[in-house]
Scaffold this motif. Structure first.
Motif, PDB file in Angstrom:
ATOM      1  N   GLU B 324       0.831  -1.203   0.000  1.00 26.49           N
ATOM      2  CA  GLU B 324       0.000   0.000   0.000  1.00 26.49           C
ATOM      3  C   GLU B 324       0.870   1.260   0.000  1.00 26.49           C
ATOM      4  O   GLU B 324       0.520   2.270  -0.595  1.00 26.49           O
ATOM      5  N   ARG B 325       2.005   1.175   0.676  1.00 27.61           N
ATOM      6  CA  ARG B 325       2.865   2.349   0.844  1.00 27.61           C
ATOM      7  C   ARG B 325       3.968   2.458  -0.216  1.00 27.61           C
ATOM      8  O   ARG B 325       4.696   3.449  -0.249  1.00 27.61           O
ATOM      9  N   LEU B 326       4.108   1.417  -1.021  1.00 30.35           N
ATOM     10  CA  LEU B 326       5.163   1.455  -2.043  1.00 30.35           C
ATOM     11  C   LEU B 326       4.597   1.630  -3.442  1.00 30.35           C
ATOM     12  O   LEU B 326       5.338   1.616  -4.421  1.00 30.35           O
ATOM     13  N   GLN B 327       3.267   1.831  -3.547  1.00 30.19           N
ATOM     14  CA  GLN B 327       2.615   1.971  -4.861  1.00 30.19           C
ATOM     15  C   GLN B 327       3.320   3.002  -5.727  1.00 30.19           C
ATOM     16  O   GLN B 327       3.531   4.136  -5.306  1.00 30.19           O
ATOM     17  N   GLY B 328       3.654   2.591  -6.936  1.00 33.63           N
ATOM     18  CA  GLY B 328       4.181   3.546  -7.903  1.00 33.63           C
ATOM     19  C   GLY B 328       5.621   3.963  -7.690  1.00 33.63           C
ATOM     20  O   GLY B 328       6.137   4.807  -8.418  1.00 33.63           O
ATOM     21  N   LYS B 329       6.278   3.409  -6.682  1.00 31.39           N
ATOM     22  CA  LYS B 329       7.705   3.744  -6.485  1.00 31.39           C
ATOM     23  C   LYS B 329       8.479   3.200  -7.674  1.00 31.39           C
ATOM     24  O   LYS B 329       8.171   2.129  -8.207  1.00 31.39           O
ATOM     25  N   ARG B 330       9.493   3.945  -8.057  1.00 29.62           N
ATOM     26  CA  ARG B 330      10.256   3.586  -9.255  1.00 29.62           C
ATOM     27  C   ARG B 330      11.618   3.025  -8.873  1.00 29.62           C
ATOM     28  O   ARG B 330      12.362   3.634  -8.127  1.00 29.62           O
ATOM     29  N   GLY B 352       3.670  -3.384  -5.816  1.00 32.84           N
ATOM     30  CA  GLY B 352       3.190  -2.213  -6.548  1.00 32.84           C
ATOM     31  C   GLY B 352       4.292  -1.316  -7.081  1.00 32.84           C
ATOM     32  O   GLY B 352       4.062  -0.149  -7.404  1.00 32.84           O
ATOM     33  N   ILE B 353       5.504  -1.866  -7.190  1.00 30.17           N
ATOM     34  CA  ILE B 353       6.660  -1.072  -7.614  1.00 30.17           C
ATOM     35  C   ILE B 353       6.857  -1.190  -9.121  1.00 30.17           C
ATOM     36  O   ILE B 353       6.650  -2.244  -9.710  1.00 30.17           O
ATOM     37  N   GLU B 354       7.267  -0.072  -9.737  1.00 28.24           N
ATOM     38  CA  GLU B 354       7.556  -0.089 -11.175  1.00 28.24           C
ATOM     39  C   GLU B 354       9.055  -0.162 -11.390  1.00 28.24           C
ATOM     40  O   GLU B 354       9.793   0.704 -10.923  1.00 28.24           O
ATOM     41  N   VAL B 355       9.504  -1.184 -12.108  1.00 29.56           N
ATOM     42  CA  VAL B 355      10.931  -1.272 -12.428  1.00 29.56           C
ATOM     43  C   VAL B 355      11.148  -0.563 -13.760  1.00 29.56           C
ATOM     44  O   VAL B 355      10.596  -0.964 -14.789  1.00 29.56           O
ATOM     45  N   VAL B 356      11.920   0.519 -13.728  1.00 30.26           N
ATOM     46  CA  VAL B 356      12.004   1.400 -14.903  1.00 30.26           C
ATOM     47  C   VAL B 356      13.342   1.309 -15.634  1.00 30.26           C
ATOM     48  O   VAL B 356      13.477   1.841 -16.738  1.00 30.26           O
ATOM     49  N   ALA B 357      14.332   0.676 -15.041  1.00 27.54           N
ATOM     50  CA  ALA B 357      15.619   0.502 -15.740  1.00 27.54           C
ATOM     51  C   ALA B 357      16.309  -0.724 -15.171  1.00 27.54           C
ATOM     52  O   ALA B 357      16.275  -0.961 -13.966  1.00 27.54           O
ATOM     53  N   MET B 358      16.918  -1.499 -16.073  1.00 33.74           N
ATOM     54  CA  MET B 358      17.619  -2.707 -15.627  1.00 33.74           C
ATOM     55  C   MET B 358      18.876  -2.892 -16.448  1.00 33.74           C
ATOM     56  O   MET B 358      18.877  -2.679 -17.657  1.00 33.74           O
ATOM     57  N   SER B 359      19.938  -3.284 -15.771  1.00 33.84           N
ATOM     58  CA  SER B 359      21.160  -3.600 -16.494  1.00 33.84           C
ATOM     59  C   SER B 359      21.718  -4.912 -15.979  1.00 33.84           C
ATOM     60  O   SER B 359      21.683  -5.188 -14.784  1.00 33.84           O
ATOM     61  N   SER B 360      22.217  -5.711 -16.903  1.00 37.02           N
ATOM     62  CA  SER B 360      22.735  -7.022 -16.566  1.00 37.02           C
ATOM     63  C   SER B 360      24.211  -7.107 -16.941  1.00 37.02           C
ATOM     64  O   SER B 360      24.612  -6.653 -18.005  1.00 37.02           O
ATOM     65  N   LYS B 361      25.019  -7.659 -16.032  1.00 36.75           N
ATOM     66  CA  LYS B 361      26.449  -7.768 -16.321  1.00 36.75           C
ATOM     67  C   LYS B 361      26.737  -8.939 -17.248  1.00 36.75           C
ATOM     68  O   LYS B 361      27.549  -8.841 -18.143  1.00 36.75           O
ATOM     69  N   GLU B 392      23.496   8.620 -17.254  1.00 33.01           N
ATOM     70  CA  GLU B 392      22.523   9.122 -18.222  1.00 33.01           C
ATOM     71  C   GLU B 392      21.139   8.509 -17.988  1.00 33.01           C
ATOM     72  O   GLU B 392      20.124   9.206 -18.034  1.00 33.01           O
ATOM     73  N   ILE B 393      21.130   7.211 -17.723  1.00 33.43           N
ATOM     74  CA  ILE B 393      19.850   6.536 -17.482  1.00 33.43           C
ATOM     75  C   ILE B 393      19.165   7.095 -16.233  1.00 33.43           C
ATOM     76  O   ILE B 393      17.954   7.323 -16.217  1.00 33.43           O
ATOM     77  N   VAL B 394      19.950   7.339 -15.209  1.00 35.45           N
ATOM     78  CA  VAL B 394      19.364   7.874 -13.967  1.00 35.45           C
ATOM     79  C   VAL B 394      18.697   9.220 -14.223  1.00 35.45           C
ATOM     80  O   VAL B 394      17.670   9.536 -13.636  1.00 35.45           O
ATOM     81  N   ASP B 395      19.275   9.990 -15.131  1.00 32.76           N
ATOM     82  CA  ASP B 395      18.651  11.259 -15.489  1.00 32.76           C
ATOM     83  C   ASP B 395      17.356  11.046 -16.272  1.00 32.76           C
ATOM     84  O   ASP B 395      16.427  11.837 -16.179  1.00 32.76           O
ATOM     85  N   LEU B 396      17.334   9.992 -17.070  1.00 36.91           N
ATOM     86  CA  LEU B 396      16.174   9.749 -17.931  1.00 36.91           C
ATOM     87  C   LEU B 396      14.984   9.170 -17.170  1.00 36.91           C
ATOM     88  O   LEU B 396      13.834   9.449 -17.502  1.00 36.91           O
ATOM     89  N   VAL B 397      15.272   8.333 -16.189  1.00 39.08           N
ATOM     90  CA  VAL B 397      14.178   7.711 -15.426  1.00 39.08           C
ATOM     91  C   VAL B 397      14.276   8.235 -13.998  1.00 39.08           C
ATOM     92  O   VAL B 397      15.343   8.242 -13.440  1.00 39.08           O
ATOM     93  N   LYS B 398      13.209   8.677 -13.428  1.00 38.28           N
ATOM     94  CA  LYS B 398      13.276   9.175 -12.056  1.00 38.28           C
ATOM     95  C   LYS B 398      13.221   7.972 -11.124  1.00 38.28           C
ATOM     96  O   LYS B 398      12.326   7.151 -11.223  1.00 38.28           O
ATOM     97  N   LEU B 399      14.217   7.873 -10.240  1.00 37.71           N
ATOM     98  CA  LEU B 399      14.299   6.678  -9.406  1.00 37.71           C
ATOM     99  C   LEU B 399      14.012   6.965  -7.947  1.00 37.71           C
ATOM    100  O   LEU B 399      14.427   7.999  -7.417  1.00 37.71           O
TER     101      LEU B 399
END
Lengths: 472, 475
Positions: B324-330, B352-361, B392-399
């Motif tokens: 309930e308290r994490l809804q929409g967190k990025r 309820g969390i949105e994953v907006v950027a992912m990187s894999s090694k 750059e990605i951090v600037d593009l997606v608000k985290l």
């Protein structure tokens, strides 16, 4: 010589020998390239490029992050199988160009070799000359210095790797010009807190100094504008002008003193090695040496600071520290310096463990000679040691009241229930230690107080005369 | 254009093939980041080496084997004190590391004798330990030491010991992934089937690809015990060397981390006919599905439903409080590979969390297929992301929060983004029902950290930002 003579009680046996085993269980140091990377990140606008497998830089970056709780930029040539067969020249050329193009502020790239690339036998100097030509052609407005640093991992350790990189940077960049009147200071592998304290001493003495390497900002802030300032502060100009200094003050025999010798032999800069300023007397000697080189007086303020430290130490020494047996492990300059500090505060450093194989060099170390003269108890100095050596000796019955060393030996203290104070590198399992000085008067005082507090906590947890502190 | 060329990559345009921004009308066939490909030198990639993939990730987890690293000291030093995988025997695996401490003379004259000496010393020093894994490194591979011959000789001289050799020089492959593969295949070739253990249940399985990070294995083991399933081997969380020699005795291979350990499950199927069942052990929905599938295989569905009902009754209300308290967190996930696809939908469904950027090694293309299928539109999917790309990605997606390693975490801290250790966790375990509540709690505590707001304030600002009066509630 000092006017304050140490009492010559009774000579005891001080032995110096390598550990008996060939293999290592729980190493005390990382390998040469790791040390070279630490020296490299102390330079401003510099990204070390490690020529080897990716693990050689990835884990070292993690290690630095663990110790400083900060990120440092270090690149890899990402040696893959084809380079192992056909040579890694192309990887260097590509790596240098990619770094130069993507980092417009970049001015220095130390190219740090590893075991694999030394065995493959890449022609580093030749390749860097090609890179230099390519950089001048593609980026004519930039001046980027390429510094070859040869640090095969199968020689020496992080200690010699640090020294090698400092020397290579100076060798490549130092250039004779106008005298600067400044003093070069080769600090050795110390913490930001030590650098802050050294700068304070130079400011108090009104001495202009070039700190090599200036790592003060390895403790860096969170800022409203989100800018990141976790960089070394030693500039290309600082390194260039090391050839034009009034002298070089080398604070660590095994960590950079060779660079001072190079400056003396090549650029006629007087070289002044001193014992690393751990403890009161070593700090006295350092300040007197600075006075001797620069002609500047030691000010009243430092007499005051010295007195504050002595006053604090006197509260602890004969009441709590006397007859307490200590094992110390870590870098040679640290271990030997802390052994001298222990003698000043009546702690008994009975076991000193040094982790690499420069045995013949240690034999000539004046600090070991001094321990032989002054100790009234037996001291074992083990070089090429690992941390199993300490663990095993404790299991075999060695009684210790205190361990001084870095975090990699934490389980020895935990399992044997011996109070331990973290000192050296890395100290990732204690908060904020990188900010505290260990050298100088204040360092001696803060270390002694940490030791006392560790002992006090131990007394309380083990209910061993904890009541003594009911009134102190 | 679904593949994105970031500004920082102008000079290395080939990076475009590794960065994907998902949109609804993309053709999945043409929108897969290139993965498991050579790293561009000098990019400040996050990747490690094959040696660390073998030693640090898989072999070094075992609780009862000496980890002998044949090479210079750094390879041992660097893969020690960098993981959080406890064991039930006092963390033997985290306390010790062994090295032959190879020096110049061994490079010149060969390191075989040194290896034999170090192995014998290690067994002499720790007489209670009878198992060992020997790893090769870059230099031992380059000089051509015959490590396997040396190991055979030691085993002839010491009949009570058993040693496994992994040939994993750091330069082989393009990342740690190569080391996973070499260890998997080596183990099935040489060790599986060499020991029979006592079977105590008619329901037997191998649990593959769980490394007991902060006690994940301990937590899951409670479920298997309650279900009456005998876990023949754990590959390799809190695992035992000898148990892994008996993997062939299991009726089922349950796989969590398909990237590091799918290979051995495939081989067990091919050689011994043991079926492979892939499950996700992070997340309520996934864990429930996983338990149901395992129980269906053994025909013990009722036991499974009982366990699920009990666990849900106990933990679901707590999870929902956080949800309930994490809804929409990025959130961003910058880890090794598999956690991207394990987590992206689990945190969305359960928290309820949105994953907006992912990187894999070190993920492969099949990992990206999975994560892109499960992940959101408008999310970045990056292979082998590097430092400038991250900025750059951090600037593009608000985290609001990032799951990554401590080093990148320190960078993010400066940008006022709270980090949670995506490898070793902050306060885990994170697997299972209870574990996912732990993960939700850690996220809640991270995103509601008052220091984030304070860091954004400039004390010279005449009109300072208003800090919310209450950030946190009693959980």
């Amino acid at each position: 010589m000092s006017t304050c003579e140490m009492a010559d009680v009774k000579s005891a046996e001080v032995t110096l020998a390598p550990k008996a085993r060939a293999g290592v269980i729980n190493p005390m140091y990382d390998c040469q390239p790791a040390g070279a990377q630490f020296a490299g990140i102390g330079v401003k606008d510099c990204i070390p490029l490690v020529h080897g497998g990716q693990g050689c830089s990835m884990f070292v970056r993690l290690l630095f992050a663990q110790h400083f709780k900060e990120n440092f930029s270090i690149a890899s040539t990402s040696l893959h199988e084809d380079s192992a067969v056909f040579g890694g020249k192309k990887r260097i050329e590509e790596g240098v160009m990619v770094l130069a193009k993507r980092y417009p502020e970049l001015r220095v790239i130390p190219l740090i070799t590893t075991c694999s690339t030394e065995i493959i036998g890449d022609d580093i100097e030749g390749t860097l000359r090609l890179c230099d030509r390519a950089l001048k052609a593609e980026l004519p407005d930039r001046e980027i210095h390429l510094v070859p640093v040869h640090t095969p991992s199968f020689k020496g350790s992080q200690v010699t790797g640090y020294a090698e990189c400092v020397k290579s940077l100076i060798k490549t960049l130092a250039k004779k010009g106008e005298p600067t009147g400044k003093l070069n200071v080769l600090t050795g592998w110390v913490n930001p807190g030590d650098i802050t304290l050294l700068k304070h001493y130079f400011a108090e003495m009104d001495v202009a100094a070039t700190i090599l390497m200036d790592t003060e900002d390895f403790d860096s802030p969170m800022l409203p504008d989100k800018s990141i300032k976790t960089y070394g502060r030693t500039t290309v100009e600082d390194l260039r002008d090391t050839a034009n200094a009034v002298g070089t003050l080398a604070l660590a025999r095994y960590e950079g003193a060779a660079a001072g010798e190079f400056l003396r032999d090549t650029h006629q800069v007087p070289h002044h090695p001193v014992s690393t300023p751990y403890g009161i007397k070593n700090t006295d000697d350092m300040l007197r040496k600075i006075q001797e080189i620069t002609g500047k007086e030691i000010p009243e303020s430092l007499v005051h600071e010295r007195g504050i430290a002595l006053d604090a130490l006197a509260d602890l020494a004969h009441m709590f520290f006397a007859n307490k047996k200590v094992a110390i492990y870590g870098h040679p300059d640290l271990v030997l310096g802390l052994a001298q500090f222990c003698m000043e505060v009546e702690l008994e450093p009975v076991l000193l463990l040094i982790g690499d194989d420069q045995g013949s060099k240690y034999k000539k170390d004046p600090r070991i000679a001094e321990l032989k003269r002054t100790a009234h108890f037996d001291i074992d100095i083990v070089h090429n040691a690992d941390l199993w050596e300490l663990e095993q000796r404790i299991k075999d019955g060695l009684k210790l009241d205190l361990i001084l060393g870095h975090s990699k030996g934490r389980y020895i203290a935990i399992d044997a229930k011996i109070p331990m104070v973290r000192v050296g590198f890395p100290t990732f399992d204690r908060a904020g230690l990188y900010r505290k000085p260990t050298i100088g008067y204040r360092g001696a005082m803060e270390l002694a107080e940490s030791i006392a507090n560790a002992m006090f906590t131990h007394m309380e947890y083990t209910r061993e005369r904890e009541w003594i502190l009911n009134t102190w | 254009m679904p593949m994105v060329l970031l500004n920082c990559d102008t000079d290395i345009p080939e990076r475009q093939k590794h960065v994907y921004l998902k949109s609804p009308d993309d053709d999945p066939a043409t929108c897969l980041p290139v993965a498991n490909a050579p790293t561009i030198p000098g990019t400040l990639s996050e990747r490690g080496c094959a040696f660390c993939g073998a030693k640090l990730v898989i072999g070094g987890v075992l609780k009862d084997a000496i980890q002998m690293i044949h090479g210079p000291i750094g390879c041992a030093y660097d893969t020690w004190h960098t993981k959080r995988y406890p064991t039930d025997n006092g963390h033997f695996n985290m306390k010790y590391v062994w090295s032959t401490d190879m020096k110049e003379q061994h490079v010149v004259f060969g390191g075989d004798k040194r290896l034999a000496q170090a192995i014998n010393e290690a067994f002499d020093q720790m007489p209670d330990v009878k198992r060992m894994i020997v790893y090769t490194t870059c230099p031992t591979a380059l000089i051509g030491d015959d490590v396997k011959a040396t190991v055979r000789q030691v085993m002839r001289d010491r009949p009570d010991v058993d040693i496994f050799t992994v040939e994993c020089p750091g330069f082989s492959g393009v990342s740690q992934s190569k080391g996973h593969h070499v260890l998997n295949i080596g183990w099935i070739n040489e060790k599986v089937g060499t020991l029979e253990k006592e079977i105590t249940s008619e329901y037997t399985m191998n649990l593959i690809g769980d490394f007991n990070i902060q006690g994940d294995t301990f937590l899951l083991q409670k479920y298997w015990d309650r279900l009456g399933i005998q876990v023949i081997s754990h590959f390799t969380g809190n695992g035992s060397y000898d148990d892994l020699r008996s993997m062939h005795q299991a009726r089922l291979s349950v796989v969590n981390c398909a990237r590091s350990s799918g290979y051995i499950a495939n081989e067990l199927k091919k050689r011994y006919g043991i079926p492979r069942l892939d499950i996700d052990t992070w997340g309520f929905g996934y864990m429930t599905d996983g338990i149901r599938k395992i129980c269906a295989f053994f025909g013990i569905e009722e036991r499974g439903e009982e366990l699920i009902a009990e666990e849900w009754a106990k933990w679901k209300p707590q999870l929902d409080w956080y949800k309930e308290r994490l809804q929409g967190k990025r959130m961003a996930i910058w880890t090794g590979g598999p956690r991207l696809w394990h987590w992206t939908k689990a945190v969305e469904d359960d928290m309820g969390i949105e994953v907006v950027a992912m990187s894999s090694k070190f993920g492969h293309e099949e990992d990206f297929e999975k994560v892109i299928a499960r992940g959101r539109d408008g999310t970045y999917y990056i292979d082998d992301g590097n430092e400038l790309e991250f900025f750059e990605i951090v600037d593009l997606v608000k985290l609001d929060v990032i799951f990554t390693g401590p080093r990148v975490g320190e960078l993010m801290k400066k940008m006022h983004i709270p980090y949670i250790n995506g490898h070793g966790y902050h306060n885990g375990p994170y697997m299972g029902f209870e574990g996912f509540v732990n993960m939700a709690r850690d996220i809640y505590n991270a995103v509601n950290n008052p220091l984030r707001f304070l860091a954004a304030q400039d004390i010279r600002d005449p009109l300072p930002l208003i800090m919310p009066e209450r950030l946190r509630e009693a959980a």
